[in-house]
Write a protein that holds these residues in place. Structure first.
Motif, PDB file in Angstrom:
ATOM      1  N   TYR A 660      -4.293   0.432 -26.434  1.00 19.99           N
ATOM      2  CA  TYR A 660      -2.923   0.733 -26.211  1.00 19.99           C
ATOM      3  C   TYR A 660      -2.154   0.288 -27.531  1.00 19.99           C
ATOM      4  O   TYR A 660      -2.559  -0.713 -28.233  1.00 19.99           O
ATOM      5  N   CYS A 662       1.784  -0.616 -29.022  1.00 15.70           N
ATOM      6  CA  CYS A 662       3.225  -0.709 -28.512  1.00 15.70           C
ATOM      7  C   CYS A 662       4.017  -0.622 -29.833  1.00 15.70           C
ATOM      8  O   CYS A 662       3.842  -1.609 -30.844  1.00 15.70           O
ATOM      9  N   MET A 664       7.555  -2.013 -31.372  1.00 18.88           N
ATOM     10  CA  MET A 664       8.829  -2.540 -31.008  1.00 18.88           C
ATOM     11  C   MET A 664       9.614  -2.925 -32.240  1.00 18.88           C
ATOM     12  O   MET A 664       9.305  -3.338 -33.364  1.00 18.88           O
ATOM     13  N   VAL A 675      11.173  -2.091 -27.088  1.00 18.43           N
ATOM     14  CA  VAL A 675      10.045  -1.347 -27.123  1.00 18.43           C
ATOM     15  C   VAL A 675      10.665   0.036 -27.305  1.00 18.43           C
ATOM     16  O   VAL A 675      11.182   0.617 -26.470  1.00 18.43           O
ATOM     17  N   PHE A 678       5.490   3.302 -26.392  1.00 18.57           N
ATOM     18  CA  PHE A 678       4.245   2.552 -25.770  1.00 18.57           C
ATOM     19  C   PHE A 678       3.363   3.777 -25.562  1.00 18.57           C
ATOM     20  O   PHE A 678       3.614   4.494 -24.668  1.00 18.57           O
ATOM     21  N   LEU A 705       4.922  -6.077 -19.318  1.00 14.47           N
ATOM     22  CA  LEU A 705       5.908  -6.216 -20.116  1.00 14.47           C
ATOM     23  C   LEU A 705       6.758  -7.509 -19.410  1.00 14.47           C
ATOM     24  O   LEU A 705       7.061  -8.438 -20.448  1.00 14.47           O
ATOM     25  N   TYR A 740       6.865   5.071 -20.847  1.00 13.58           N
ATOM     26  CA  TYR A 740       5.306   4.971 -21.559  1.00 13.58           C
ATOM     27  C   TYR A 740       4.898   6.633 -21.668  1.00 13.58           C
ATOM     28  O   TYR A 740       5.084   7.348 -20.759  1.00 13.58           O
ATOM     29  N   GLY A 767      -2.097  -4.388 -21.494  1.00 14.41           N
ATOM     30  CA  GLY A 767      -0.598  -4.412 -21.739  1.00 14.41           C
ATOM     31  C   GLY A 767      -0.102  -5.612 -22.273  1.00 14.41           C
ATOM     32  O   GLY A 767       0.566  -5.716 -23.330  1.00 14.41           O
ATOM     33  N   PHE A 771       1.984  -5.969 -26.006  1.00 18.70           N
ATOM     34  CA  PHE A 771       3.212  -6.376 -26.129  1.00 18.70           C
ATOM     35  C   PHE A 771       3.455  -7.546 -27.060  1.00 18.70           C
ATOM     36  O   PHE A 771       4.104  -7.680 -27.905  1.00 18.70           O
TER      37      PHE A 771
END
Lengths: 807, 163
Positions: A660, A662, A664, A675, A678, A705, A740, A767, A771
């Protein structure tokens, strides 16, 4: 009748809507029209309503309870206290973790919101009115909400009932507020490697207390039929069969005289695994009054009293060579369990599967020790969209990797890559005793990094830092990386049980004469879409269309025994049982087909939906033909009918994984984190329904999240819950939730009948670190190493402030 | 507590009943009229599971007294579409996997039903803001947004064809 033109093989496959097809959900027809059937929708004749009187104090002695004013309210039928339950020995109940828990306050209360009395009335308003009139005299006691202070020598004694007990369900207790110390791995060897390592990073990683908070709260309707002596309990149960067994053991009612039904469940996420005082009180009240009794939590009760999750203080040390090869990992956890140890874990695993903490990395030696501690907080410790503390473990290792990357001055993606378990190492034996079934981490990682243009993002980030230093922007860019490995599908009966019940699961299939079927399972959907996806597994196994297969779960009178749905275990365990039961059907069908076609069994081969005579494709019998024959032909040596049941004991857990990333934007002055992108790549083995998988990933990421960015169950120093409504407890709306992008690789599990691994929890497990790492990464250039979640606006502002970024 | 005489029209059907002044509209709908589509998720008007349409506006019926609904025209999920003749939103939620456990769905669709009358051709951002009063714990909203945008397009096509 004219023969229909033969349809192509591809068309026959398509008609089945089997494995790999994004079949639309059969559940949705009801749900979109408001025709779901949730527990609070149930209304039985003469039904009464129960409501709790709860403690306003986190720690207090209960000196007296005066229920006279409440009993005087017209419509009030009963007010139950511990004194009333004691003769039945139901004022306390066993927990899943080998501890015991008060059903109603017995002499003292140990957390705010604890159940003290249960008011039963003919109307929910009357019950609430009367609850206000129960007068309780409390004497406040010193409160401990900090697990470290709870273990100090002079700390108040919380569990007086355990006074003098130096041994608990999981070994020695070294202090009056200590529950257990659980360890895995080789401590001496780990310490030795760390003490002589070229590089060591040390950090305290806190995964804060939070709550699953499904949109439907917990509740039940208990109904004791005095005429036939049968107790029926409808309720929000993720494990209805276990609830029946527990209800039988506690009440003394024989198990065949208890029917537990889980109707539609409005989300579970682990909140609905445990047995709560409300269930016990509703059952007792129904037995006492002879009427059905409904108990439904309100949201504040849900957040304060049932089933918190996490609350792990994880002190880690990770050792590596100068070029970034990890050589050892050590972790000590101080685990805040609240007032009673009511964690929902397999019996032999008081810290769940936390020892999966070596994650996706080939770490030669490791050690973990977990100290469970009592505090004046609500009990629980459930697996919130998690397979028993895997979320904590994944967060821990993915933070430690980032911290190590800082220590080494290395790129965190590269550090991961050089330490991944290699494809050829599977099945892989981890230093903490797990056998990872399959994986291909490098392929997934490279696919993910390419998809988001990782190098380009790093360049943009560096430019941003320069622009920030020049005063041209107040926003920083964070790139949150995670490669997680899950451990799900509990589990092998040899080491996994809940209250002594082995964690197998089951499926029973009955084929009807005209070629449709019903399949019943020991699991229970709470939104996962089992009625859709399990029919797909079966369609591919037995060659009847998924649309002709009804899936039923949740009624203990009809479904075979199973351990329920949590820990992403439905697909790995019940899904396997479904495939195996389907194969039994097919084996019998083959004998019937051989008889009908007048050939030997071995002369037949299976082709999508039929048995075909080898070398003579025009000679075949479809499963539909065979089903009919099984009911109307006398076949020598074969019983009539076409049914099968499978109880599946998985040989191992499954190990889904994913990458994953992310991206940001972090506003230094407001602490607002947006975000921008993602990307979630999941490998859950064989994919049953890509649409449902994607939906699970979207939902799990949004829960992640929430957890990472604001959601917490917070207490003040005297044990008041500060986040007891949805005003304070963060649930993201559509506005705050990003878009996403999902992706996948597919590495089947070698031991699962169809190779599926489970996916429901992966997005939460992976996740949260993605984050959180993004927030940390945004500030890496300014010296941030570690900051505790949740990263709400204030806390992020504070990071920037403490780093001197506000000038 | 003395009761009030109330008249409401729910899903086109007239009802008369006696209710305490403090009785909540959601309880009247669910427990007296036996329309259990709207759900109770928070009782503080945050989650929107109890959303119904009252006199042409979306309201959260857990924080509306039944007495405030006296004389009102109310539509619940049971009044939106019918078996065999589903509303485009109901079709779209299924088509785009806009629901999982189904608990928020009746409120979600009821809100979307009003939202698309307020704004028949919304952008994605407008959908996200217009639906922000309804919480979902399962879907992460992405497919809900997709379903609403798709239903809006479908409804606009049908409308244009009719004109």
């Amino acid at each position: 009748m004219n023969e229909l033109a033969p349809i192509s093989r591809e068309q026959r496959v398509e008609n089945l809507k089997g494995l790999g097809c994004s079949r639309k959900r059969v559940e949705d027809v009801r749900f979109t029209q408001g025709r779901g059937n949730y527990v609070d929708d149930l209304k039985l004749p003469g039904m009464l309503y129960g409501d709790f009187v709860r403690s306003p104090y986190a720690h207090a002695r209960v000196k007296s309870v005066d229920k006279s004013a409440a009993l005087a309210v017209p419509g009030v039928v009963a007010v139950l206290t511990a004194e009333d339950l004691a003769p039945l020995n139901l004022h306390w109940m066993p927990t899943l973790a080998g501890d015991k828990q008060m059903v109603l306050a017995d002499g003292k209360v140990l957390f705010q919101g604890q159940e003290v009395a249960f008011v039963v009335a003919n109307d929910r308003y009357v019950a609430a009115d009367a609850a206000e009139l129960v007068v309780i005299d409390y004497e406040e006691l010193p409160v401990v909400v900090d697990p470290f202070k709870a273990l100090e020598p002079g700390a108040p004694v919380l569990r007086e009932d355990l006074d003098g007990q130096t041994t608990g369900a999981h070994g020695d207790r070294r202090h009056h507020n200590h529950i257990f110390l659980w360890e895995a791995g080789d401590k001496a060897a780990t310490d030795e490697v760390i003490s002589s390592a070229e590089v060591v990073a040390e950090e305290m990683v806190y995964y804060h207390r939070t709550h699953p908070c499904p949109l439907e709260t917990c509740g039940c309707v208990a109904s004791m039929d005095a005429v036939n002596g049968k107790l029926t309990v409808h309720g929000t149960f993720q494990a209805p069969h276990v609830v029946r067994t527990v209800a039988s053991l506690l009440s003394g009612i024989e198990e065949h005289k208890i029917r537990v039904v889980s109707p539609d469940i409005g989300g579970g996420f682990g909140n609905k695994v445990g047995v709560y005082p409300g269930y016990v009180c509703a059952i007792v009240a129904s037995i006492v009054t002879g009427k059905p009794v409904k108990w439904i939590e309100d949201r504040m009760e849900n957040l304060t009293a049932t089933a918190f999750a996490r609350d792990y203080w994880m002190k880690g040390r990770i050792a590596a060579t100068k070029d970034g090869r990890i050589t050892a990992l050590s972790c000590h956890v101080t685990a805040d369990h609240g007032a009673f140890d009511a964690c929902a874990d397999p019996t032999k695993f008081p810290a769940g599967f936390f020892s999966i903490m070596t994650g996706s990395y080939d770490i030669p030696v490791a050690h973990v020790g977990v100290d469970g501690v009592y505090t004046n907080k609500a009990p629980g410790g459930v697996a919130y969209r998690c397979s028993f503390r895997v979320t904590e473990a994944a967060y821990f290792i993915e933070r430690m990797i980032e911290v190590l990357a800082i220590e080494l001055g290395m790129d965190a993606a590269e550090l991961r890559r050089i330490n991944f378990i290699r494809k050829e190492q599977f099945p892989y034996q981890s230093a903490l005793g797990w056998e990872y079934d399959s994986g291909d981490y490098h392929t997934a990682w490279d696919k993910a990094l390419t998809a988001i243009d990782y190098q380009g993002l790093r360049r943009e980030q560096a430019d941003r830092v320069e622009a920030f230093r020049r005063g041209e922007t107040r926003k920083l860019l964070g790139i949150g990386l995670t490669h997680f490995t899950e451990i799900v599908g509990a589990g092998p009966v040899k080491n996994c049980d809940i209250l002594g019940m082995g964690m197998f699961d089951s499926c029973e299939i009955r084929i009807h004469p005209t070629g449709s079927a019903v399949a019943r399972l020991g699991t229970i959907s709470q939104g996962q879409g089992h009625a859709t996806t399990f029919a797909q597994i079966l369609a591919s196994e037995i060659g009847l269309p998924a649309d002709s297969i009804t899936v039923e779960e949740g009624d203990t009178d009809t479904a075979p025994y199973g351990l329920g749905t949590y820990g992403s275990r439905s697909t790995p365990v019940a899904g396997a049982a479904t495939a195996m039961a389907g194969r039994k059907i097919r084996a019998k069908a083959q004998m019937i087909a051989a008889y009908l076609l007048e050939v030997h069994d071995g002369d037949l081969e299976w082709d999508v939906d039929r048995f075909v005579v080898k070398g003579a494709p025009e000679r075949f019998k479809t499963m539909k033909d065979i089903a009919y024959a099984s009911y109307n032909q006398a076949i020598p040596g074969v019983e009539p009918g076409l049914e099968a049941v499978s109880y599946y004991d998985p040989p191992n857990m499954t190990y889904p994984f994913g990458a994953y990333i992310c991206v940001m934007e972090v506003d230094v002055d407001t602490g607002v984190c947006d975000v921008r992108q993602f990307y979630a790549l999941d490998d859950c083995g064989t994919r049953i329904n890509p649409m449902v998988i994607e939906g699970q990933v979207h939902g799990g990421l949004t829960e992640a999240l929430a957890i990472a960015m604001g959601q917490e169950i917070a207490y003040d120093e005297i044990g008041n819950v500060k986040t007891a409504t949805l005003m304070d407890f963060f649930l993201p709306t559509a506005w705050e939730t990003p878009h996403y992008t999902t992706d996948f690789t597919e590495t089947p599990s070698p031991h699962h009948p169809i190779g599926a691994k489970g996916v429901g929890e992966s997005p939460n497990v992976g996740g949260v670190p993605a984050f959180s790492n993004a927030v940390h990464d945004a500030f890496r250039a300014f010296g941030l190493r570690q900051s505790h979640m949740p990263h709400d606006h204030w806390r992020v502002w504070k990071i920037a402030h403490d780093l001197g970024l506000h000038g | 507590m003395s009761k009030m005489h109330l008249k409401l029209t729910v899903n086109g059907e007239a009802h008369e009943l006696l209710a305490e002044p403090r009785e909540l509209l959601i309880h009247v709908i669910r427990e007296r009229l036996n329309l259990t589509g709207p759900h109770i998720g928070c009782e503080t008007s945050h989650c929107g599971a109890c959303t119904v349409d009252m006199n042409g506006r979306s309201v959260k019926s857990c924080t509306v007294f039944a007495a405030q609904a006296n004389g009102a025209e109310i539509t619940t999920i049971e009044g939106i579409g019918a078996p065999g003749a589903l509303h485009p939103l109901q079709e779209a939620f299924r088509e785009h996997h806009g629901l999982q456990c189904g608990f928020c769905t009746p409120g979600m669709i009821t809100r979307a039903y009003r939202f698309l009358q307020e704004n028949p051709s919304p952008s994605e951002a407008e959908v996200r803001m217009g639906m922000a009063g309804n919480l979902c714990r399962c879907t992460g909203y992405q497919n809900i947004v997709k379903a609403i945008l798709s239903a809006a397009a479908e409804m606009n096509t049908v409308k244009e064809a009719a004109e």
